[in-house]
Design a protein around this motif. Structure first.
Motif, PDB file in Angstrom:
ATOM      1  N   ASN A  60       0.829  -1.206   0.000  1.00 50.62           N
ATOM      2  CA  ASN A  60       0.000   0.000   0.000  1.00 50.62           C
ATOM      3  C   ASN A  60       0.863   1.255   0.000  1.00 50.62           C
ATOM      4  O   ASN A  60       0.536   2.245  -0.673  1.00 50.62           O
ATOM      5  CB  ASN A  60      -0.944  -0.010   1.213  1.00 50.62           C
ATOM      6  CG  ASN A  60      -2.109  -0.960   1.018  1.00 50.62           C
ATOM      7  OD1 ASN A  60      -2.593  -1.146  -0.095  1.00 50.62           O
ATOM      8  ND2 ASN A  60      -2.550  -1.578   2.106  1.00 50.62           N
ATOM      9  N   TYR A  61       1.980   1.232   0.719  1.00 51.89           N
ATOM     10  CA  TYR A  61       2.887   2.380   0.703  1.00 51.89           C
ATOM     11  C   TYR A  61       3.436   2.586  -0.710  1.00 51.89           C
ATOM     12  O   TYR A  61       3.539   3.730  -1.181  1.00 51.89           O
ATOM     13  CB  TYR A  61       4.031   2.165   1.688  1.00 51.89           C
ATOM     14  CG  TYR A  61       5.028   3.297   1.695  1.00 51.89           C
ATOM     15  CD1 TYR A  61       4.743   4.497   2.337  1.00 51.89           C
ATOM     16  CD2 TYR A  61       6.254   3.171   1.044  1.00 51.89           C
ATOM     17  CE1 TYR A  61       5.656   5.544   2.335  1.00 51.89           C
ATOM     18  CE2 TYR A  61       7.171   4.209   1.034  1.00 51.89           C
ATOM     19  CZ  TYR A  61       6.872   5.390   1.682  1.00 51.89           C
ATOM     20  OH  TYR A  61       7.770   6.427   1.663  1.00 51.89           O
ATOM     21  N   SER A  62       3.763   1.494  -1.400  1.00 55.88           N
ATOM     22  CA  SER A  62       4.284   1.629  -2.765  1.00 55.88           C
ATOM     23  C   SER A  62       3.223   2.224  -3.691  1.00 55.88           C
ATOM     24  O   SER A  62       3.531   3.059  -4.548  1.00 55.88           O
ATOM     25  CB  SER A  62       4.755   0.272  -3.300  1.00 55.88           C
ATOM     26  OG  SER A  62       3.681  -0.582  -3.603  1.00 55.88           O
ATOM     27  N   PHE A  63       1.970   1.818  -3.520  1.00 55.85           N
ATOM     28  CA  PHE A  63       0.886   2.365  -4.342  1.00 55.85           C
ATOM     29  C   PHE A  63       0.678   3.853  -4.071  1.00 55.85           C
ATOM     30  O   PHE A  63       0.326   4.619  -4.972  1.00 55.85           O
ATOM     31  CB  PHE A  63      -0.416   1.597  -4.077  1.00 55.85           C
ATOM     32  CG  PHE A  63      -0.618   0.401  -4.973  1.00 55.85           C
ATOM     33  CD1 PHE A  63       0.460  -0.313  -5.479  1.00 55.85           C
ATOM     34  CD2 PHE A  63      -1.895  -0.022  -5.305  1.00 55.85           C
ATOM     35  CE1 PHE A  63       0.272  -1.423  -6.300  1.00 55.85           C
ATOM     36  CE2 PHE A  63      -2.099  -1.125  -6.136  1.00 55.85           C
ATOM     37  CZ  PHE A  63      -1.015  -1.823  -6.630  1.00 55.85           C
ATOM     38  N   HIS A 123      -4.786  -9.840 -10.007  1.00 53.76           N
ATOM     39  CA  HIS A 123      -5.177  -8.492 -10.403  1.00 53.76           C
ATOM     40  C   HIS A 123      -3.888  -7.696 -10.543  1.00 53.76           C
ATOM     41  O   HIS A 123      -3.264  -7.339  -9.545  1.00 53.76           O
ATOM     42  CB  HIS A 123      -6.102  -7.888  -9.353  1.00 53.76           C
ATOM     43  CG  HIS A 123      -7.355  -8.699  -9.141  1.00 53.76           C
ATOM     44  ND1 HIS A 123      -7.695  -9.238  -7.914  1.00 53.76           N
ATOM     45  CD2 HIS A 123      -8.316  -9.086 -10.014  1.00 53.76           C
ATOM     46  CE1 HIS A 123      -8.832  -9.892  -8.033  1.00 53.76           C
ATOM     47  NE2 HIS A 123      -9.225  -9.826  -9.286  1.00 53.76           N
ATOM     48  N   ARG A 124      -3.485  -7.433 -11.772  1.00 47.19           N
ATOM     49  CA  ARG A 124      -2.129  -6.944 -12.048  1.00 47.19           C
ATOM     50  C   ARG A 124      -2.072  -5.435 -12.258  1.00 47.19           C
ATOM     51  O   ARG A 124      -1.077  -4.794 -11.927  1.00 47.19           O
ATOM     52  CB  ARG A 124      -1.601  -7.659 -13.286  1.00 47.19           C
ATOM     53  CG  ARG A 124      -0.185  -7.331 -13.679  1.00 47.19           C
ATOM     54  CD  ARG A 124       0.811  -7.709 -12.626  1.00 47.19           C
ATOM     55  NE  ARG A 124       0.901  -9.148 -12.370  1.00 47.19           N
ATOM     56  CZ  ARG A 124       1.755  -9.707 -11.531  1.00 47.19           C
ATOM     57  NH1 ARG A 124       2.609  -8.941 -10.854  1.00 47.19           N
ATOM     58  NH2 ARG A 124       1.761 -11.008 -11.334  1.00 47.19           N
ATOM     59  N   LYS A 130      -9.132   4.861  -8.087  1.00 47.46           N
ATOM     60  CA  LYS A 130     -10.112   4.031  -7.398  1.00 47.46           C
ATOM     61  C   LYS A 130      -9.688   3.715  -5.958  1.00 47.46           C
ATOM     62  O   LYS A 130     -10.502   3.266  -5.154  1.00 47.46           O
ATOM     63  CB  LYS A 130     -10.335   2.728  -8.164  1.00 47.46           C
ATOM     64  CG  LYS A 130     -11.062   2.909  -9.488  1.00 47.46           C
ATOM     65  CD  LYS A 130     -12.466   3.435  -9.270  1.00 47.46           C
ATOM     66  CE  LYS A 130     -13.226   3.580 -10.566  1.00 47.46           C
ATOM     67  NZ  LYS A 130     -14.602   4.093 -10.349  1.00 47.46           N
ATOM     68  N   GLY A 131      -8.411   3.920  -5.661  1.00 44.57           N
ATOM     69  CA  GLY A 131      -7.952   3.750  -4.292  1.00 44.57           C
ATOM     70  C   GLY A 131      -7.988   2.323  -3.776  1.00 44.57           C
ATOM     71  O   GLY A 131      -8.162   2.100  -2.568  1.00 44.57           O
ATOM     72  N   TYR A 132      -7.824   1.358  -4.661  1.00 43.99           N
ATOM     73  CA  TYR A 132      -7.822  -0.036  -4.213  1.00 43.99           C
ATOM     74  C   TYR A 132      -6.671  -0.290  -3.241  1.00 43.99           C
ATOM     75  O   TYR A 132      -5.559   0.208  -3.429  1.00 43.99           O
ATOM     76  CB  TYR A 132      -7.702  -0.984  -5.406  1.00 43.99           C
ATOM     77  CG  TYR A 132      -8.875  -0.930  -6.350  1.00 43.99           C
ATOM     78  CD1 TYR A 132     -10.161  -1.228  -5.910  1.00 43.99           C
ATOM     79  CD2 TYR A 132      -8.704  -0.585  -7.690  1.00 43.99           C
ATOM     80  CE1 TYR A 132     -11.245  -1.181  -6.780  1.00 43.99           C
ATOM     81  CE2 TYR A 132      -9.780  -0.543  -8.565  1.00 43.99           C
ATOM     82  CZ  TYR A 132     -11.047  -0.836  -8.107  1.00 43.99           C
ATOM     83  OH  TYR A 132     -12.115  -0.792  -8.970  1.00 43.99           O
ATOM     84  N   LYS A 133      -6.940  -1.106  -2.230  1.00 47.74           N
ATOM     85  CA  LYS A 133      -5.959  -1.380  -1.192  1.00 47.74           C
ATOM     86  C   LYS A 133      -5.585  -2.866  -1.155  1.00 47.74           C
ATOM     87  O   LYS A 133      -6.382  -3.730  -1.487  1.00 47.74           O
ATOM     88  CB  LYS A 133      -6.507  -0.979   0.188  1.00 47.74           C
ATOM     89  CG  LYS A 133      -6.828   0.496   0.338  1.00 47.74           C
ATOM     90  CD  LYS A 133      -5.567   1.349   0.264  1.00 47.74           C
ATOM     91  CE  LYS A 133      -5.888   2.823   0.515  1.00 47.74           C
ATOM     92  NZ  LYS A 133      -4.675   3.671   0.394  1.00 47.74           N
ATOM     93  N   ILE A 142      -5.082  -7.639  -3.703  1.00 45.97           N
ATOM     94  CA  ILE A 142      -5.741  -6.338  -3.856  1.00 45.97           C
ATOM     95  C   ILE A 142      -7.241  -6.537  -3.713  1.00 45.97           C
ATOM     96  O   ILE A 142      -7.833  -7.373  -4.402  1.00 45.97           O
ATOM     97  CB  ILE A 142      -5.423  -5.702  -5.221  1.00 45.97           C
ATOM     98  CG1 ILE A 142      -3.914  -5.642  -5.453  1.00 45.97           C
ATOM     99  CG2 ILE A 142      -6.014  -4.289  -5.292  1.00 45.97           C
ATOM    100  CD1 ILE A 142      -3.536  -5.160  -6.855  1.00 45.97           C
ATOM    101  N   ASP A 143      -7.857  -5.793  -2.824  1.00 46.96           N
ATOM    102  CA  ASP A 143      -9.296  -5.890  -2.611  1.00 46.96           C
ATOM    103  C   ASP A 143     -10.009  -5.084  -3.694  1.00 46.96           C
ATOM    104  O   ASP A 143     -10.065  -3.863  -3.644  1.00 46.96           O
ATOM    105  CB  ASP A 143      -9.660  -5.358  -1.226  1.00 46.96           C
ATOM    106  CG  ASP A 143     -11.135  -5.553  -0.906  1.00 46.96           C
ATOM    107  OD1 ASP A 143     -11.856  -6.130  -1.744  1.00 46.96           O
ATOM    108  OD2 ASP A 143     -11.564  -5.130   0.180  1.00 46.96           O
ATOM    109  N   VAL A 144     -10.528  -5.783  -4.693  1.00 47.52           N
ATOM    110  CA  VAL A 144     -11.204  -5.124  -5.819  1.00 47.52           C
ATOM    111  C   VAL A 144     -12.683  -5.503  -5.844  1.00 47.52           C
ATOM    112  O   VAL A 144     -13.304  -5.566  -6.907  1.00 47.52           O
ATOM    113  CB  VAL A 144     -10.530  -5.476  -7.162  1.00 47.52           C
ATOM    114  CG1 VAL A 144      -9.111  -4.948  -7.203  1.00 47.52           C
ATOM    115  CG2 VAL A 144     -10.547  -6.991  -7.402  1.00 47.52           C
ATOM    116  N   PHE A 145     -13.241  -5.766  -4.688  1.00 50.43           N
ATOM    117  CA  PHE A 145     -14.628  -6.210  -4.598  1.00 50.43           C
ATOM    118  C   PHE A 145     -15.553  -5.223  -5.319  1.00 50.43           C
ATOM    119  O   PHE A 145     -15.487  -4.018  -5.113  1.00 50.43           O
ATOM    120  CB  PHE A 145     -15.053  -6.334  -3.140  1.00 50.43           C
ATOM    121  CG  PHE A 145     -16.459  -6.840  -2.960  1.00 50.43           C
ATOM    122  CD1 PHE A 145     -16.746  -8.182  -3.120  1.00 50.43           C
ATOM    123  CD2 PHE A 145     -17.485  -5.961  -2.674  1.00 50.43           C
ATOM    124  CE1 PHE A 145     -18.043  -8.662  -2.960  1.00 50.43           C
ATOM    125  CE2 PHE A 145     -18.787  -6.417  -2.522  1.00 50.43           C
ATOM    126  CZ  PHE A 145     -19.063  -7.765  -2.665  1.00 50.43           C
ATOM    127  N   GLY A 146     -16.404  -5.761  -6.181  1.00 53.54           N
ATOM    128  CA  GLY A 146     -17.370  -4.939  -6.898  1.00 53.54           C
ATOM    129  C   GLY A 146     -16.867  -4.343  -8.198  1.00 53.54           C
ATOM    130  O   GLY A 146     -17.645  -3.739  -8.939  1.00 53.54           O
TER     131      GLY A 146
END
Length: 352
Positions: A60-63, A123-124, A130-133, A142-146
């Motif tokens: 998450n820090y890298s993102f 999920h690459r 979108k702020g995915y975490k 990666i939590d990409v729910f929805g």
């Protein structure tokens, strides 16, 4: 990327993508070798992040350092082949704002011919706004729910050099000791790591607990059934192994790996017709249902090879020969299959 002591692989990784991506962000978690020096040849965006036994925190820090529209992540021992480089270039041209998440194959091992054997799907690429975490202290995701998922034919290859089972188990047990909750995917990963370290009785307890909790992903449940069946096999509990495999049908269509394992159960019992049925099912379902983790041998040569044995045991040598030939189509140099061919040709009068 998050890295630590990756001087052996980092250059190959970055060489394979540096002329395609628009920025490279390296987060170092405590290297003591030449990793940061190598990284500096490709980017000035190198950041230090104190390691806290939490992979999601570092990811998450890298993102958070990214500035472009899309973020793509890699590990230092990943790389893109020349074919996949070209596919990634084409994908970049096709990216549009509605493609918020891109899934790609992740090749984890290869057969003797260099074809992918074991792969997962990850999920690459994600859209930054979108702020995915990331979630998970180990085996992070990666939590990409929805989100709507776009599937790309580009793939990332991984130079797998040993598992990190003991490290992962240490991190999880440290989490437990600090009153962290053992639930969700972490429960699955804990059971899996215990199984990999041959602590089978403990592993079965945690895998059973995982399957009893509500709201788990379908793929996770099926993988837990496979792991649970392996544990019961090692413990000599053959009936419970079969029960664990059949339990997977609660979640989705029969998977080839499950069908092959069930076929093996009946093959051990000498129930050749039933074993034949399940190996045929493995082939019939090969393209219909794909797990996020896949071993392609269960969809290709392995069921054909076992069908050769099953048909031979039933006296159907023509079908035994036919399936052995199909297996040889995947493994043309396999000595067992070649010997099967020789014997069957001799009996059937098919000697060239």
């Amino acid at each position: 990327m998050i890295v630590r002591n990756e001087e052996e692989h980092l250059q190959e990784c970055l060489d394979s993508v540096c002329d395609i991506v628009d920025e490279i962000i390296i987060v170092d978690t405590g290297s003591t070798d030449q990793t940061k020096e190598i990284a500096s040849r490709y980017t000035s965006k190198i950041y230090d992040f104190p390691w806290t036994d939490d992979f999601a925190a570092a990811r998450n820090y890298s993102f958070e350092q990214a500035t472009k529209e899309f973020i793509m992540w890699l590990d230092a021992d990943d790389y893109l082949s020349s074919v996949d480089r070209n596919k990634l270039i084409k994908l970049k041209d096709l990216l549009t704002p509605e493609k918020t998440v891109v899934m790609m194959d992740y090749y984890l091992s290869f057969d003797a011919a260099g074809k992918p054997l074991i792969l997962s799907r990850r999920h690459r690429l994600v859209r930054r706004d979108k702020g995915y975490k990331w979630k998970g202290i180990v085996h992070e995701y990666i939590d990409v729910f929805g989100a709507s998922i776009y599937y790309s034919d580009a793939a990332v290859s991984h130079r797998r050099e040993g598992a990190h089972t003991e490290r992962n188990l240490r991190i999880i047990e440290k989490w437990i000791a600090s009153d962290g909750r053992l639930e969700g995917r972490l429960l699955l990963h804990y059971g899996s790591e215990l199984a990999d370290l041959k602590r089978y009785e403990e592993a079965t307890l945690h895998l059973e607990r995982f399957l009893e909790q509500p709201g788990s992903f379908i793929d996770d449940c099926i993988l837990a059934c496979i792991k649970l069946a392996d544990c019961y096999e090692k413990l000599g509990l053959k009936d419970k192994k079969l029960e664990a495999l059949l339990r997977s049908f609660r979640y989705d269509l029969p998977q080839s790996e499950i069908c092959c394992a069930i076929g093996g159960c009946f093959e051990e019992r000498g129930q050749w017709a039933t074993a034949t049925y399940w190996y045929l099912q493995a082939l019939q379902t090969a393209e219909k249902s794909l797990l996020l983790m896949e071993n392609r041998s269960f969809r290709t040569w392995l069921p054909h090879g076992r069908l050769c044995i099953c048909y031979a045991q039933q006296g159907d040598l023509e079908n035994a020969y036919r399936h052995n030939e199909k297996a040889l189509g995947y493994l043309p140099q396999d000595q067992v299959l070649l010997e099967n061919r020789r014997k069957l040709q001799q009996v059937l009068g098919k000697i060239p």
